[in-house]
Structure formats: C-alpha cells, structure tokens
Design a protein around this motif. Structure first.
Motif, mmCIF file in Angstrom:
data_model
loop_
_atom_site.group_PDB
_atom_site.id
_atom_site.type_symbol
_atom_site.label_atom_id
_atom_site.label_comp_id
_atom_site.label_asym_id
_atom_site.label_seq_id
_atom_site.Cartn_x
_atom_site.Cartn_y
_atom_site.Cartn_z
ATOM 1 N N UNK A 184 0.807 -1.222 0.000
ATOM 2 C CA UNK A 184 0.000 0.000 0.000
ATOM 3 C C UNK A 184 0.842 1.276 0.000
ATOM 4 N N UNK A 185 2.150 1.157 0.149
ATOM 5 C CA UNK A 185 2.998 2.350 0.132
ATOM 6 C C UNK A 185 2.896 3.117 -1.188
ATOM 7 N N UNK A 186 2.959 2.470 -2.365
ATOM 8 C CA UNK A 186 2.783 3.222 -3.619
ATOM 9 C C UNK A 186 1.412 3.871 -3.742
ATOM 10 N N UNK A 187 0.418 3.299 -3.102
ATOM 11 C CA UNK A 187 -0.922 3.858 -3.162
ATOM 12 C C UNK A 187 -0.934 5.276 -2.598
ATOM 13 N N UNK A 188 -0.195 5.486 -1.500
ATOM 14 C CA UNK A 188 -0.089 6.825 -0.913
ATOM 15 C C UNK A 188 0.790 7.726 -1.769
ATOM 16 N N UNK A 204 7.831 7.485 4.766
ATOM 17 C CA UNK A 204 8.369 8.309 3.686
ATOM 18 C C UNK A 204 7.294 8.646 2.659
ATOM 19 N N UNK A 205 6.434 7.683 2.360
ATOM 20 C CA UNK A 205 5.375 7.913 1.377
ATOM 21 C C UNK A 205 4.290 8.835 1.907
ATOM 22 N N UNK A 206 4.100 8.847 3.223
ATOM 23 C CA UNK A 206 3.074 9.709 3.812
ATOM 24 C C UNK A 206 3.352 11.178 3.494
ATOM 25 N N UNK A 207 4.621 11.543 3.376
ATOM 26 C CA UNK A 207 4.981 12.929 3.083
ATOM 27 C C UNK A 207 4.447 13.379 1.724
ATOM 28 N N UNK A 208 4.236 12.417 0.799
ATOM 29 C CA UNK A 208 3.729 12.738 -0.535
ATOM 30 C C UNK A 208 2.283 12.302 -0.719
ATOM 31 N N UNK A 209 1.600 11.992 0.372
ATOM 32 C CA UNK A 209 0.302 11.329 0.267
ATOM 33 C C UNK A 209 -0.860 12.266 0.000
ATOM 34 N N UNK A 210 -0.629 13.572 0.029
ATOM 35 C CA UNK A 210 -1.725 14.520 -0.211
ATOM 36 C C UNK A 210 -1.395 15.425 -1.383
ATOM 37 N N UNK A 211 -2.234 15.442 -2.410
ATOM 38 C CA UNK A 211 -2.000 16.362 -3.533
ATOM 39 C C UNK A 211 -2.123 17.820 -3.114
#
Length: 704
Positions: A359-363, A412-419
C-alpha cells in the motif's frame, strides 16, 4: 617499664619526623582502630588527638627510594632521606588502610540490589494490576447500574437538513446520543463562525469539569451504548450483548492502549476541519468537506470474521457483509452518531493478502477512491497486523526488522500522500510492540496498542467456539476496535484542549482554497482496492491503450455477494496482452506492478514474461525541423513519425509459491537514465509463459 635510652629517643624522633613529612591527615571516625579513644597504642602511649595520620600511597621502598608507583607531580610532599634505621625494627605511626572489596563481594552486592529492584518492580506490577482490577470491577458495576436502574429517557438530537444521515435505519433508533452535545455544538458553530477563532473553538464544547477521556466516557455511558447500535439493526437486537462487551472494556483498559500522542498542530487541523463541517451543517451557507479518513490493512480490517458472533444477525441485514460490519464502518457510524452530524467519512482500503509494502505506492501516487479526492485523506489509519508483514525480498530477516523496514517506507510515502496541503495525521495500530519509540517520533505517529483490550472483549464471545486460529476475533473484536480508536481520539482532543487557553484560541489549520494542488505524478495508475472497486474500473483505465489481447480479462470474486479481489487475470495458457501509451504527456521514470502469488493446482507453474519498450520519436513536439534534417526525414513510408527504440528490457515473475495462502507483492522497475520523456511511446507486453493463470491488481507508470 624502663625508660628508653637517649640514643633510642633520638632515633625515634628522626623516624617520626621522616614519617610525618610524607603523610596526609584526616579526621578519624568513632570506632576506628587508630586509637582515638585514649587506649594504649602499639608504642605504649595514649593518644587523645582526634587527628590521626595515614601514610601516603606514595611511599618508600625497602631501599628508601621513591616507589615506581609514585607520581613526582603529586601535590603531596615526598622526602628522599636515607633512613638510619635500615634493618632495624621500627615502631611506625599507626597506618589506616582502605579495605578493598573483592570481586565476589561486589558481585553479591550487585545481585542483591538487582533482586531488590525485581521485587520492587514485581510489587509495583501487582499493585497496578490490583488497582486496574478494582477499577474494572467498579466499571462493571457502573455499567450495570446505568442500564438496569431507571434513568431519564435519552432524546434524539436535532439534526440539520443540510447534513442528514443517509442511512434511514439510524433515524429509527430508540436511543440516541445525548441532546446536550448536539445542541452545544449547534450553539458553538454560530459563535465560532462570527469570531473566527479557528478549530480550537471546539474545545469550549467540553465542560471544564471534564479533565480526561475516562471521565467523559463514564459520564456518557448510555450515549456510547446507543451509538454502538448498527445502522441496519433498527430494533437493536444486539443491545444486551453489546452492553456485556462495554462492561468488559473499562476506561482504564482503553487509556492503556494509547502509546503515543499526536502533535498539537495535527490535532488543531483536525479540529478546524470538524468546526467548518459543523458550521456548514448548521448555517447551510457552504458545503464543507467532512474529516476524511483512509484505513489501510489486511484481512481483519477488510472485515474477516466481523459477522461471527454468538448472537444472530437480523434476517436480511447487511451486518453479515464485511463492508458493513468491519470496524471502519462501525467507527464512522459511532463517531457521527455521537457528534450528531456527519462529521467523518471513512474509506476502508483494506485488502486481504496485502501488506504495508504493497500500500505504500498507493499513498505515494494518490491512488485514492473518489471519496478522498481531490485533496486526499486528513487522517491515515495504518491497521496492518504483524501477521500481514511478509519478508518477500528478505527471507532471513526477523519479524521486527521486517516491520520496521516496511514502516520506514510507509512514513516516507506519507509525506507525498496529499496532492493538496500538508501531510495527514497518521494513526498506527500496533499489535506486536516491536516498533521502537524512536521510529514513532520520526514519523510523528499516533500509536495505539489494541491487542489487550480487543482480546479482553473477544473472550466474552469466544465460548461458542465460533473462532479459529486464522480469525482471532469476531464481531465483538470489531466493535471494541471502534471503541478503542474513538477513545484515543477523544483523549487526544481533551489533552490538547487542556493545554490551550480556551478564551483566546488562535486559528488553526489551512483552507483547501488557499492551497495549490499538484498534478498527478503518473500517466496511468490503478490498483485494487484503491482506485479500483469493480472490473469496469480496470477496463476504463487500460482499454483505450490495448493493442492486442488474447486471454486476459478484468475480473473480481463475487462469491461472497460483493465485489472483491479485483484484478487483471490471465484465463488460459499462452495468454498475451499489449498495452501502448503513445506520446506520453509527462516523464515516466518508474514502473510499479502489484502481483498476486497463490497456491494450489490452479496456480501451478504460473509465470508471466513482461517486455517493456520505450520508443523515442525522431520528430516530436519538442524538436526543431532543421535539427532533424527536415520533416521528410522524420516520417516513414506510411506517413507516420519514425520511432527508434530508446530502451528495452524483459523480466519474468512467478505467480505461485509454496505457502498455503495468497499474497500480493510490489515489483518496481526504475528506468534510471533511460527514462521515458514527454512525447515518447511506452509499450508493455505481458505473456503467460507458464501455468494457466496469472493475476495483476495494480499498475503504475509514474515520474518518481
């Protein structure tokens, strides 16, 4: 006794003078053997002085030379004098030596202190346990008295026409959340809108007498029981059963589940969203979004076992459908019922057979359902259990190392998880205790340890033998998880409000209208169950780009009565499919695939070959005619632009494994320096070269 001769007295005076020049004086203590009490010493004389002498550690050797242990820079006074009494028996001044402890004595002393510490710690544990047991007994008594002693009738709160509950079954409940809370929120919204005090204005809803979540939880017992009613159980046939679960889970048990708190600014942003949602529901001037929550997890979070209970499910009820009985659905219903308006919207993106790594790429690539778009989730709940983590690439690493590795990539992915806007609040549900506090702080995670309270409640309903090793808890566990998470958030809100000045609260959070949203990093990205709920969603994503298809099809498992396990599946041997993206609008640097591996005869020898080709146009939108030798040189005989192969690679992936379950794992291909630039063509060809089937549940072509 005869007096000493004159010669003897002279030698004695010289010897004492030499000794006094190389000694240190210290105050003696009572009971010392240095004769401070007036008793006779070795020289036959009485000593009444409280000052006694101790020979300096820097002393003479047998030949009256400085010992090799002496430090010539020592501040003590040393005398190099040749003694006249060499070889003669002397009567020195009393010497006091410090007794050194043997190693065995030190070991015994350390062991004694360790034993004492263990005893004290054990006593403390028993004291805390006895205290918790006493509190649990008091809680059970309070629950019994609250529901079996006559009390005032709970009225339904007044709901606004703007935000009405879409589930009609909820409106038919006999008991509902207390009216006081809804009315107080309604009054607050009007004053908050005019004063513009920000999300922290919601803190004024809490009476100043409420100092903890435990107090509030105890005061709202009847509301909690009413809000725990399933929307599709209008008669509340599970009321007595739910009451027995609630009696088993005291506020003490709920409070102990909170491991780490969120940051103050994260709480302020959440409160600000709730405040705006409340204002829009009351005044109807504008439509404010609810608090958006994304839940990621495996089989349990998807709803496995949520229909298992010793009480029957009402005929025709959706309570047997995992979508409507899993704890994320119950949590949304519980919170909205307690608050009296549709405050939160929870999207359950859990999928059996997946892990944190999947699920990391999903975020990272914003592959969310429409309910979370365009700005993305405000809160992400990480609900994967330790059994969901599988060391696909690191078979020899420990479970703790696997969990930490996957969680670091997730953070790390959470940092990019919001457009749009800042990173969301992350709530990590820990069932193993293997994640250290340092990693929690690095990711600013709010951590909940739910195993003990859930297992405590699950035991109430496990006597019928309905559970097994693969399903650790049933409906009772799902209800208790909703309580644990709701209590944790209330606890965070109350603590946050307790640290701010309610009379002068600054504005908090950010408005979505003030934040510039970013473009999608992918030219195409689909994944089940993120952006893909039905086979039609996959077809919509890839059909416009398919140039050849033999034996591949978008399908889902509907054996349970609803769509699940959606994916692109090979249905026959030698199946092949070609997908071509021409003149891509942006760079593509990474190809990510989500592959399912399973077992059994159906998956025997399953293997697929992937061929990726990047074709570079000789004449594209970014080139100059003069640089290419003219338009005629860039066009082939068919009148199309000439293409040259810029990059090509081929790799095989297995679709089967030896374990007796199915798993999903990510495959990532970094194109590095040969990445496709805007204007290039991408061709992905997939051939089934082994077995009868193969399954893909995600495909991403992205620029990072």
């Amino acid at each position: 006794m005869p007096l000493p001769s004159l010669k003897q007295r002279s030698h004695s005076r010289e010897r004492k003078r030499d000794e006094l020049l190389k000694v240190k004086t210290f105050k003696s203590k009572p009971g010392n053997h240095n004769n401070t009490s007036g008793k006779k010493g070795r020289n036959g004389q009485r000593s009444h002085s409280k000052n006694v002498t101790m020979v300096d550690v820097c002393n003479y050797n047998s030949r009256d030379k400085l010992s090799s242990n002496c430090n010539n820079n020592d501040s003590s006074t040393h005398v190099k004098r040749k003694s006249k009494n060499v070889g003669r028996a002397s009567n020195p001044v009393p010497i006091v030596r410090t007794k050194k402890m043997k190693r065995s004595q030190i070991a015994k002393l350390v062991a004694g202190f360790s034993l004492l510490y263990l005893v004290a710690q054990t006593l403390l544990i028993f004291m805390v346990r006895d205290r918790d047991i006493q509190r649990d007994l008091e809680w059970k008594k309070k629950v019994h008295e609250s529901f079996h002693v006559a009390s005032k009738t709970i009225r339904k709160p007044v709901k606004s026409d703007k935000v009405s509950n879409k589930r009609e079954a909820i409106d038919d409940r006999d008991e509902y959340v207390g009216t006081d809370t809804a009315n107080k929120l309604s009054e607050l919204s009007i004053s908050a809108a005019s004063s513009k005090t920000g999300g922290n204005a919601l803190c004024s809803v809490l009476p100043k007498s409420i100092s903890s979540a435990s107090t509030l939880w105890g005061d709202r017992l009847r509301d909690i029981l009413a809000a725990s009613q399933h929307p599709d159980d209008p008669q509340y046939s599970h009321k007595n059963w739910t009451e027995s679960l609630l009696a088993e889970l005291s506020p003490t048990q709920l409070g102990n589940a909170v491991v780490s708190e969120p940051l103050p600014d994260q709480i302020s942003k959440v409160l600000n969203i709730l405040k705006k949602r409340l204002e829009s529901s009351i005044e109807s001037k504008y439509e404010a979004k609810p608090l958006l929550i994304a839940v990621l997890g495996g089989a349990i979070t998807e709803g496995d076992g949520c229909d298992l209970a010793s009480v029957p499910i009402p005929t025709g009820s959706i309570m047997g459908n995992p979508t409507y009985c899993a704890w994320p659905y119950r949590l949304e219903s519980f919170v909205n019922t307690i608050l009296g308006f549709d405050a939160v919207k929870i999207s359950n993106m859990a999928e059996d057979g997946t892990s944190t790594l999947v699920k990391t790429p999903l975020l990272k690539y914003w592959m969310y359902p429409d309910s979370l778009l365009p700005e993305g989730p405000d809160i992400i709940i990480h609900a994967y259990s330790s059994t969901d983590a599988l060391p696909f690439e690191h078979e020899n690493e420990s479970l703790a190392d696997t969990l930490r590795r996957e969680l670091r990539a997730f953070i790390k992915s959470v940092k990019y998880s919001r457009p749009c806007g800042n990173s969301p609040l992350v709530l990590y549900m820990d069932d193993s205790g293997l994640i250290d506090e340092k990693l929690m702080k690095e990711g600013n995670l709010m951590s909940i340890s739910y195993s003990k309270p859930v297992s405590r409640v699950a035991k109430v309903d496990s006597s019928d033998g309905i559970l097994n090793s693969e399903v650790p808890f049933g409906m009772a566990g799902h209800i208790s998880i909703a309580w644990v998470l709701a209590f944790a958030m209330v606890d965070a809100f109350i603590k946050h409000c307790g640290h701010i000045d309610r009379d002068s609260m600054p504005a908090a959070g950010e408005s979505i209208s003030d934040v510039k949203c970013q473009d999608s990093p992918c030219i195409i990205a689909w994944m089940a169950p993120g952006t893909t709920k039905r086979p039609k969603d996959i077809n919509d994503a890839i059909e416009p780009f398919i140039t050849e298809n033999v034996g591949w099809r978008a399908m889902s498992d509907i054996s349970t009565g609803y769509f699940r396990k959606v994916g692109l599946i090979a249905l026959e041997p030698n199946a092949t499919i070609s997908i071509e993206y021409q003149n891509i609008p942006q760079d593509v640097r990474v190809l990510t695939l989500m592959i399912v591996q399973s077992y059994g005869d159906k998956w025997l020898d399953s293997r697929a070959r992937f061929t990726l080709m990047v074709n570079n146009s000789s004449f594209n939108s970014g080139s100059n005619v003069s640089d290419t030798g003219g338009v005629n040189d860039a066009i082939n005989e068919n009148g199309n632009l000439k293409k040259t192969v810029k990059y090509q690679t081929q790799f095989d992936i297995e679709g089967t494994h030896q374990m007796s379950n199915h798993i999903t794992f990510p495959f990532e291909l970094n194109l590095e320096s040969d990445f496709a630039v805007a204007g290039d063509d991408l061709l992905l060809k997939i051939d089934l070269i082994g077995g009868r089937t193969f399954k893909i549940i995600g495909m991403m072509f992205c620029n990072r």
